[in-house]
Every structure is written in C-alpha cells, then in structure tokens.
Design a protein around this motif. Structure first.
Motif, PDB file in Angstrom:
ATOM      1  N   ASN A 409       0.844  -1.198   0.000  1.00  0.00           N
ATOM      2  CA  ASN A 409       0.000   0.000   0.000  1.00  0.00           C
ATOM      3  C   ASN A 409       0.878   1.247   0.000  1.00  0.00           C
ATOM      4  N   ASN A 410       0.262   2.401   0.177  1.00  0.00           N
ATOM      5  CA  ASN A 410       0.973   3.677   0.069  1.00  0.00           C
ATOM      6  C   ASN A 410       1.568   4.178   1.385  1.00  0.00           C
ATOM      7  N   TYR A 413       5.103   5.419   1.125  1.00  0.00           N
ATOM      8  CA  TYR A 413       5.193   6.612   0.279  1.00  0.00           C
ATOM      9  C   TYR A 413       4.752   7.851   1.051  1.00  0.00           C
ATOM     10  N   LEU A 414       3.704   7.713   1.854  1.00  0.00           N
ATOM     11  CA  LEU A 414       3.172   8.854   2.606  1.00  0.00           C
ATOM     12  C   LEU A 414       4.120   9.294   3.714  1.00  0.00           C
ATOM     13  N   MET A 424       6.855  11.540  -5.975  1.00  0.00           N
ATOM     14  CA  MET A 424       5.664  10.780  -6.342  1.00  0.00           C
ATOM     15  C   MET A 424       5.072  11.366  -7.625  1.00  0.00           C
ATOM     16  N   CYS A 425       4.475  10.513  -8.442  1.00  0.00           N
ATOM     17  CA  CYS A 425       3.852  10.972  -9.686  1.00  0.00           C
ATOM     18  C   CYS A 425       2.612  11.807  -9.374  1.00  0.00           C
ATOM     19  N   THR A 427      -1.235  12.782  -9.618  1.00  0.00           N
ATOM     20  CA  THR A 427      -2.410  11.912  -9.673  1.00  0.00           C
ATOM     21  C   THR A 427      -3.008  11.863 -11.077  1.00  0.00           C
ATOM     22  N   THR A 444       5.049   5.680  -8.889  1.00  0.00           N
ATOM     23  CA  THR A 444       3.615   5.508  -9.135  1.00  0.00           C
ATOM     24  C   THR A 444       2.878   5.171  -7.849  1.00  0.00           C
ATOM     25  N   TRP A 445       1.796   5.908  -7.596  1.00  0.00           N
ATOM     26  CA  TRP A 445       0.950   5.616  -6.446  1.00  0.00           C
ATOM     27  C   TRP A 445       0.235   4.282  -6.645  1.00  0.00           C
ATOM     28  N   GLU A 448      -5.803   3.361  -3.697  1.00  0.00           N
ATOM     29  CA  GLU A 448      -6.178   3.366  -2.285  1.00  0.00           C
ATOM     30  C   GLU A 448      -7.123   2.218  -1.939  1.00  0.00           C
TER      31      GLU A 448
END
Length: 653
Positions: A409-410, A413-414, A424-425, A427, A444-445, A448
C-alpha cells in the motif's frame, strides 16, 4: 317464444362449427411450431458453410454429430397480449404508425439536433458513402535478406537519424512510413521444417528453422545452447545458472518461500531472457513467464525462445514505457541482464516498480550482488540506496541473488520526507497509458482501494472478475461483471466448437495470438479445454484498455496499434484469432492489406487464422488472403446464412 328457443339452440350449433373449423388451423399451427423448433436446433458450429481455396479445390463440411431426438412438444395456449403504451413511430407489430405518444421534450434541444444533423448531412454529401474497392494483385516474395525482418526494429534509415543512442534508443520502435511498409511476403529459410511439437521443443528445435550459430559460439560454455546434427539443443542453463534453471528456481523458492510459484506467483517478466530457459522451466510450475530482450548483438535469442514454444517478444528498457499495464507482474526477474538500473535517477527501476504488482518481488542475480571489486560494490550501494528510497524491502540477499519486495500500500510513500527523490507521480498520470509514452522519473501511487493487489490465487483468478474491472473506461458500470462473465461464456461456447470442428487438439498448437483480446475470454477458454498453448492477448490502442484485467486473470498480453507492425520475428504463431478486429480498425487509418501482410509475416507456414467479422469486410479480406496464397474457407456464423457476420478460416501454405 319460438324465436327465443331457436336463439338458445344456435350457440350449440355455432360452437360445433367453430370446433370443426379450428381443427385444420390447429394442425397448421402445430406443423409451424415443429418446423420452427427444428430450424432453431443448434447447428453445432455454423448454420452452413462454403469454402474458397485459391490454391486448392478441396472443401470441407462441418456437420453435427447425431444427437438425441428432440423432446416432445407441449403446446400451451398463448398468454394474453400485454397492453403497452406506444411512445414511438413503430407499433408493437413492428409497423410504421401515426398513432403514438410523444411525451415531454425540449424544443431548443430538438432544434439543435436538427441543425447538427443538417450540417452533418451536407458534409457527408461531399464525401463518397463508401471507400472504393481496389482489386488486390498477387503479392510476391520479399528479398531473401528479409527472412528475419521486423519492420519497426529494422528501420536502419530511421535509426541513422537519431540524435542519440546511448540510452538504447536504436533498439526501440521506429516504424517505416506507410509508403515504405511491407508489401511482400517474407520468405522462410531454406530447408524450413514443420516445428518440433511441444513439449519436445522446449529442449530441441530444427537448425534450419533458426539457422544462426552466433549464440552457440558466444554462450555454449554457459549451458545456454548447443548444436547437434540437424538440431539446436537447450540444456536449460543460463549465464547465472549454468547448472540448470530447475536448480536455480528451487534456490529462489528456498530463499523466499512466500513467492509461491504457481499459486501466489502466476505471471512473471524475465528481462534479458537469453533463450528463455528460466521461463521454459517455470511452465512446469504453473507459471506463465513473458520473456523479453532487445534485438541486439544476440538478436536471435527471442527467435529461439519462440521456436521453442516459450512466451516471448522483443522489448527493451530504454526511454519509453514498456507496453504492459501497471501491476501486471507478480515477479520480475533479471539475471545478468546487462541493464544499468540506477541510471538517470533510477528511471528504469521506476518502470519496474510501475509494472510490479503490489507485494510483488524483484529478483536480481548479478555481479554487484556478490563481487567485492570496488566498482561492483559501488553499483550495489547505488542499487541499495535507490530501492530503499522507492520503498522496496530487501527480503533476502544470499550468494549471487538479491530479492526485494514492493509495498502492499501507500503507507511508506506517505511517510517519506518531501525532499526525498524520486518524487511521487502526479495523480493525473495514468500508469496504464503506455503506447509511445516516455518513461517517468516519478514513483507511481498504488490504488487506495487495493485494486490490483488483492487478486485471488491461481487458478481461481482466471474466472473471478477482478476489482480492476471497475476501473476500465467504458460506458457500463453496474453491469461490468455480467459483461465479463458473458464474454467468458461466449468464448467457451465458440472455442468448444472450434476445437471439435477444426480439431485443434490434433494440430499441436503452441504459440497463439488473439488480436483483439477483450477480457481474455478466448485464452481462458483454451486453458479450460486443455489446449496446451499460451496466448498473446493483444489489446488494440483504438479500443478500450482491458489489459489490466487480462493480467489480473493470470494471463499475459500487450498493448498494440494494428496500423503498425508487431514486435516479433517472422514465423512466430501457430494460430491467430481476430474477432471483430477489422470492424474496429476500419474506423481508424489502418489499411487492411497491411494488417493481413503482418499476419502472414508472423504466422508459421501451416499456421491457421480465424477471422470473424461483417460480411462486407470478410469478402474484402478473402480477396487479400487469396492474393497472399492462403487457402481459405468461408463459414456462416452461428446466427445462420442471412446474418451479417461470417467466419473466414485461413491456412498459410
């Protein structure tokens, strides 16, 4: 009173007369029902068939086997007609009528539509209603030097005009202009033989079919390939696994048991694959591996892989995205693939990250993993730093193998600091938009909602509608799963008939292409019916991008524009399926002759083609097929001889 007595007797006599008169009408009605029932019995595959053979006068007929007798008919009285409110100019009987209900409407909207229609009508009057048909002359053979010709990768003129080639630009697609495109039939090598059938072909192929000895000279000592009499032999080794792919795969499984070949890991990408022994032996573990390599100094490695019957295509990590969707592969493998992963701020690792499924693995077997020379250790430190910044976890490093896992998951990244690179790319960046799209130096995200990461294990995932079905850009929303299931049922019915009528299980089909794959129903049906083949599912750029769904099902595929040639060698495929492809491409700039010549180029001698399309298109394609020397057979579709669809079955001689 007498008059009333006569009236009371009349109904009896009248009823008797009505019953007597109804007998012949009832008989005719029953006869009509029986006749209609017999006509509606399934015609097994086609209602009728006709054949056209430019090079032979042979004809075939597909007649159904004797089935059980039809069940007895039970005639019930028809239900009373429904009372409906007419809201158009066609009544319930299908007749034009002036008796209709208009309902509410917006006069300004009607005026706008009328003006638009009038304008379009005037514009269409200036153009011919139908493109003029040009008679197709017989196609000749290409020069013998074009035996291995791949149009978009052998465009020397375009490559000579490139400003730079240091990032591998010369190995990317550079298609010839339409006027300089293929207009002849690519010849086969002298002494070409029918392919060695699978699974024997995994270990040996005919020398004359791929008459190139460069790899034997360069890689023979690494257990890649050797020659013996009139065949090439594949011992199953590789540069980094000279003792054989099976031992190497066992080692990977032991290092990280969670990889779970054949269950958790179903679809793999092998980068710089050599002759694809890694993918060839993964097939025994119920894993489909797409093996890729550029057409470089070892240019025939992909050709050897395809001749062996292993899924492969020519592709390169250079400056553009590879033509595969985001979260496509459960595992990506690189064994001495000669790629500088950390160049240009790690843009190539970011491309791997885009294609790798959430929770998927990257396996790297290379000298920087285990050698202690200063330059090798420097490369390892750069790789270690880059993978940490993109949130990959180094789950195992042992011997010459390093294995990373992408996050699920993200969260990582967060939690990165804003100044950490790569960024981060945006959206707005679509990670599934891949056709002629440059590489992105951003991360790439992940969705969610977990789409892409929560696929079921194989083989259940082949038939479970994946969550990413809801992300496909199409008009339907609520009914998507029903459309998915309907496509699967449709292709199961059709493929079952194809297998029986055309005896596909007797043809040793191995390399198969579906030129307009949809959700992959054709490939899934072949798997369900036990046809031992693999399918390259092609999603045309002119249609809906369903490629993520195909990969979520545990299948492989690629995005492609059929106005251009495909990146594979001549004589690749045993069977090509093209259902409604030409109807789709008719709306674009594609030339039908160019598509058919490309099909001939990539089809093996003796290979088959199934084209389902409208009558007008099929007639045009039949003429082109005759000009190419194919033997063709024309069949009615299952809807019958008066339907607007026909099946053209062709065989390359």
């Amino acid at each position: 009173m007498k008059a009333f007595a006569n009236l009371s007797a009349d109904p009896v006599s009248i009823s008797t007369c009505v019953k007597i008169a109804a007998v012949p009408f009832l008989s005719l009605f029953l006869l009509f029902l029986v006749s209609s029932y017999q006509q509606q019995l399934p015609s097994f595959l086609f209602s009728s068939s006709s054949s056209s053979a430019p090079a032979a006068s042979a004809s075939t007929s597909a007649s159904p086997p004797n089935g059980p007798p039809p069940p007895a008919l039970t005639v019930r009285p028809p239900p009373p007609p429904l009372v409906v409110e007419r809201t158009g100019i066609v009544d319930q009987n299908g007749l034009m009528t002036n008796d209709f209900t208009v309902g509410e409407f917006d006069p300004s909207l009607i005026e706008s539509v009328a003006n638009s229609s009038s304008k379009q009508g005037r514009e269409s009057d200036e153009e011919p209603k139908e493109k003029p048909r040009v008679k197709v002359g017989k196609f000749g053979a290409c020069d013998d030097s074009m035996r291995e010709y791949i149009p978009c990768l052998d465009n020397v003129e375009a490559v000579s005009r490139l400003n730079s080639t240091e990032r591998g630009e010369k190995y990317e697609r550079h298609c010839p202009e339409e006027a300089k495109g293929l207009n002849c039939l690519v010849p086969r090598p002298k002494g070409y033989k029918p392919k060695v059938p699978w699974p024997q072909s995994r270990d040996e192929v005919w020398f004359d079919n791929v008459p190139h000895t460069r790899l034997v000279e360069d890689k023979g000592g690494q257990n890649w390939i050797s020659s013996k009499n009139d065949k090439f032999i594949f011992p199953g080794g590789g540069t980094q696994f000279i003792h054989g792919a099976n031992q190497y795969l066992d080692q990977i499984s032991k290092l990280v048991p969670e990889i779970g070949f054949g269950q958790h890991t179903r679809v793999v990408l092998d980068v710089g694959c050599g002759v694809a022994s890694f993918g060839a032996f993964l097939l025994d573990r119920n894993v489909t591996t797409l093996s890729i390599a550029p057409k470089d100094v070892h240019e025939n490695q992909i050709q050897f892989a395809l001749e062996r019957g292993v899924p492969a295509m020519v592709a390169v990590f250079a400056t553009r995205r590879l033509p595969y969707p985001s979260q496509a592969f459960d595992l990506i493998h690189c064994s001495r693939c000669r790629i500088n992963w950390t160049r240009d701020d790690g843009v190539l690792v970011l491309e791997v990250n885009r294609m790798l499924r959430a929770g998927g693995y990257f396996v790297w077997a290379a000298q920087p993993v285990y050698k202690h020379e200063e330059n090798q250790q420097e490369q390892w430190k750069e790789m270690e730093d880059l993978t940490r910044r993109v949130c990959w976890e180094l789950v195992k490093k042992e011997g010459y193998i390093a294995i990373w896992q992408k996050p699920l998951n993200n969260s990582c990244y967060l939690n990165r600091k804003p100044e950490v690179l790569p960024p981060m790319c945006q959206t707005s960046d679509d990670p599934d938009k891949v056709w002629y799209v440059n590489l992105r130096t951003c991360l790439t995200w992940l969705p969610e909602n977990g789409y892409g990461s929560n696929v079921t294990s194989w083989p259940a995932r082949l038939h479970d509608p994946p969550d990413r079905l809801l992300t496909i850009k199409m008009d339907a929303y609520m009914s998507r799963k029903e459309i998915f299931k309907a496509e699967s049922k449709y292709w199961n019915d059709i493929v079952n008939r194809y297998i029986i009528v055309f005896r596909w299980k007797e043809l040793n089909l191995r390399n198969v292409m579906d030129m307009r794959a949809g959700y992959g129903g054709f490939a899934a049906a072949l798997h369900d019916y036990g046809v031992d083949c693999w399918v390259m599912n092609v999603v045309p750029v002119s249609g809906t991008n369903t490629l993520p769904v195909i990969y979520d099902r545990g299948l492989i595929g690629v995005m492609h524009d059929w106005c251009e040639p495909f990146d594979t060698y001549p004589r690749t495929y045993d069977l090509i399926n093209a259902a409604s492809l030409f109807s789709l491409e008719q709306k674009s700039r594609c030339n039908f002759s160019n598509i058919m010549l490309e099909m001939d180029r990539i089809l093996r001698p003796g290979g088959r083609v199934c084209i389902l399309d409208t009558v007008a298109i099929i007639e045009e394609l039949k003429e082109i097929a005759a000009a190419m020397g194919w033997v063709t057979f024309l069949f009615d579709s299952i809807e019958g001889p008066h339907a607007n669809w026909k099946l053209l079955f062709g065989e390359k001689r």
